[in-house]
Design an enzyme around this catalytic site. Structure first.
Site, PDB file in Angstrom:
ATOM      1  N   LYS A  52      35.509  49.930  30.546  1.00 45.76           N
ATOM      2  CA  LYS A  52      36.915  49.180  30.883  1.00 45.76           C
ATOM      3  C   LYS A  52      37.574  49.222  29.811  1.00 45.76           C
ATOM      4  O   LYS A  52      39.033  49.515  29.805  1.00 45.76           O
ATOM      5  CB  LYS A  52      36.285  47.683  31.116  1.00 45.76           C
ATOM      6  CG  LYS A  52      35.590  47.389  32.587  1.00 45.76           C
ATOM      7  CD  LYS A  52      35.174  46.116  32.613  1.00 45.76           C
ATOM      8  CE  LYS A  52      34.230  45.960  34.028  1.00 45.76           C
ATOM      9  NZ  LYS A  52      33.797  44.959  34.344  1.00 45.76           N
ATOM     10  N   GLN A  96      32.085  39.448  31.107  1.00 49.01           N
ATOM     11  CA  GLN A  96      31.188  40.448  31.904  1.00 49.01           C
ATOM     12  C   GLN A  96      29.708  39.633  32.393  1.00 49.01           C
ATOM     13  O   GLN A  96      29.140  38.676  31.546  1.00 49.01           O
ATOM     14  CB  GLN A  96      30.736  41.523  30.785  1.00 49.01           C
ATOM     15  CG  GLN A  96      29.984  42.502  31.382  1.00 49.01           C
ATOM     16  CD  GLN A  96      30.672  43.337  32.793  1.00 49.01           C
ATOM     17  OE1 GLN A  96      31.990  43.272  32.657  1.00 49.01           O
ATOM     18  NE2 GLN A  96      29.951  43.741  33.842  1.00 49.01           N
ATOM     19  N   ASP A 119      39.427  38.961  37.217  1.00 48.92           N
ATOM     20  CA  ASP A 119      38.267  39.486  37.836  1.00 48.92           C
ATOM     21  C   ASP A 119      38.367  38.732  39.661  1.00 48.92           C
ATOM     22  O   ASP A 119      37.686  38.951  40.206  1.00 48.92           O
ATOM     23  CB  ASP A 119      36.864  38.868  37.390  1.00 48.92           C
ATOM     24  CG  ASP A 119      36.227  39.798  36.715  1.00 48.92           C
ATOM     25  OD1 ASP A 119      36.072  41.297  37.259  1.00 48.92           O
ATOM     26  OD2 ASP A 119      35.363  39.571  35.693  1.00 48.92           O
TER      27      ASP A 119
HETATM   28  N1  GUN Z   1      29.033  42.166  36.450  1.00 47.99           N
HETATM   29  C1  GUN Z   1      29.179  43.347  37.549  1.00 47.99           C
HETATM   30  N2  GUN Z   1      30.354  43.295  38.142  1.00 47.99           N
HETATM   31  C2  GUN Z   1      31.203  42.658  37.676  1.00 47.99           C
HETATM   32  C3  GUN Z   1      32.689  42.480  37.617  1.00 47.99           C
HETATM   33  O1  GUN Z   1      33.339  42.986  38.553  1.00 47.99           O
HETATM   34  N3  GUN Z   1      33.002  41.748  36.676  1.00 47.99           N
HETATM   35  C4  GUN Z   1      32.367  40.973  35.609  1.00 47.99           C
HETATM   36  N4  GUN Z   1      33.060  40.247  34.829  1.00 47.99           N
HETATM   37  N5  GUN Z   1      31.164  41.306  35.513  1.00 47.99           N
HETATM   38  C5  GUN Z   1      30.338  41.937  36.418  1.00 47.99           C
END
Ligand code: GUN
Length: 296
Positions: A52, A96, A119
């Site tokens: 990311k 995350q 998110d």
């Molecule tokens: N863990 C797995 N997928 C995601 C996501 O799309 N966002 C976040 N913050 N954590 C994740």
């Protein structure tokens, strides 16, 4: 069979985002700024967050990675979230998942200000999504919708089976595809671990979204000829023939299902890269709203 190439499509989207960032900078404004909080050293999470941050650099965003030790208390994490909420230089941020067991995930997600929740996990944004109001769509379902739309896959009136009811993928996917919107207007069934007649359902489906987290679960016998197959799985499966000791497996038995499918997403290179591209898109949107002072 046609591959739904998430790698290429996400690269196209990143070019579009980079152009928008150039335009923002040409107007003398600052670049969009995404922050990510990572708690602990979960290998997969470290990889995703790293990807990311790298994607931010690629499109010209500023990024901040806040790396916290696994023993971080819930209180410290919440304080960090409040600091980001209050920092006008940050347009959006993510925490995350998964979090260490001693931290209440729901409490954490609710602490993220909805205007910075790129998110789309805050209950207010989930509610707005369910009501078809402007919001941040969760990145993985958003990426799948975008892939279906860009490949012009007909969804109106089609039978869709979503396998998995997670808050991050299955549930929002089922909501979005049933709505009146591009890649929507479908008749959606949501299946899960208590579903008793899964193969009967998937055999009738025009589109199957496999998002249950069991490697190679969906096999050719479960799929109708010509179906569109979306594989959301990304499980690390031990593999001693690989230098790193594992391979990445999807929820679909690709080899057999690909022979029957009309379209299929590969793993890796399908849904995964789309998720990152849509997180960037949400951050760009957050920045634009921020600059215009027009929050949701
Ligand atoms: N863990 C797995 N997928 C995601 C996501 O799309 N966002 C976040 N913050 N954590 C994740």
């Amino acid at each position: 069979m046609i591959l739904l190439d998430g790698k290429q499509t996400s690269a196209d989207i990143k070019v579009e985002i980079a152009a928008a960032v150039s335009e923002i900078k040409n107007q003398g404004k600052r670049a969009p700024h995404l922050a990510a909080i990572l708690v602990g050293t979960n290998g997969a999470s470290m990889t995703y967050v790293g990807a990311k941050v790298k994607a931010c650099e690629l499109v010209g965003f500023d990024s901040t990675l806040i790396d916290l030790p696994v023993e971080t208390t819930e209180e410290t994490l919440l304080a960090q979230i409040h600091t980001l909420n209050d920092n006008p230089a940050i347009d959006g941020f993510i925490v995350q998942l998964p979090l260490p067991k001693h931290i209440d995930e729901q409490k954490v997600l609710m602490a993220v200000h909805p205007d910075k929740d790129v998110d789309g996990f805050h209950p207010m944004n989930v509610g707005r999504m369910a009501l078809d109001l402007p919001t941040f769509l969760p990145a993985t379902p958003y990426g799948i919708m975008e892939l279906l739309e860009r490949y012009k896959i007909p969804t109106s009136g089609k039978q869709v089976v979503v396998i998995g009811r997670s808050h991050i993928v299955g549930r929002p996917m089922s909501i979005l595809m049933s709505q009146k919107r591009p890649a929507g207007d479908a008749t959606v069934t949501i299946a899960h671990s208590r579903t008793t007649n899964l193969a009967e359902l998937t055999l009738e489906a025009d589109i199957v979204v496999a998002a249950l987290g069991i490697p190679e679960f969906l096999t050719a016998e479960m799929v109708k000829p010509g179906a569109v197959i979306i594989d959301v799985g990304i499980t690390r499966v031990p593999d001693e023939t690989k230098k790193r000791g594992y391979r990445i497996a999807g929820d679909v038995h690709f080899e057999s299902v690909a022979e029957k499918a009309s379209y299929i997403t590969p793993v890796p290179g399908g849904v995964g890269p789309m998720t990152i591209a849509m997180l960037l898109k949400n951050t760009l949107l957050a920045c634009e709203r921020h600059a215009a002072n027009s929050f949701i």
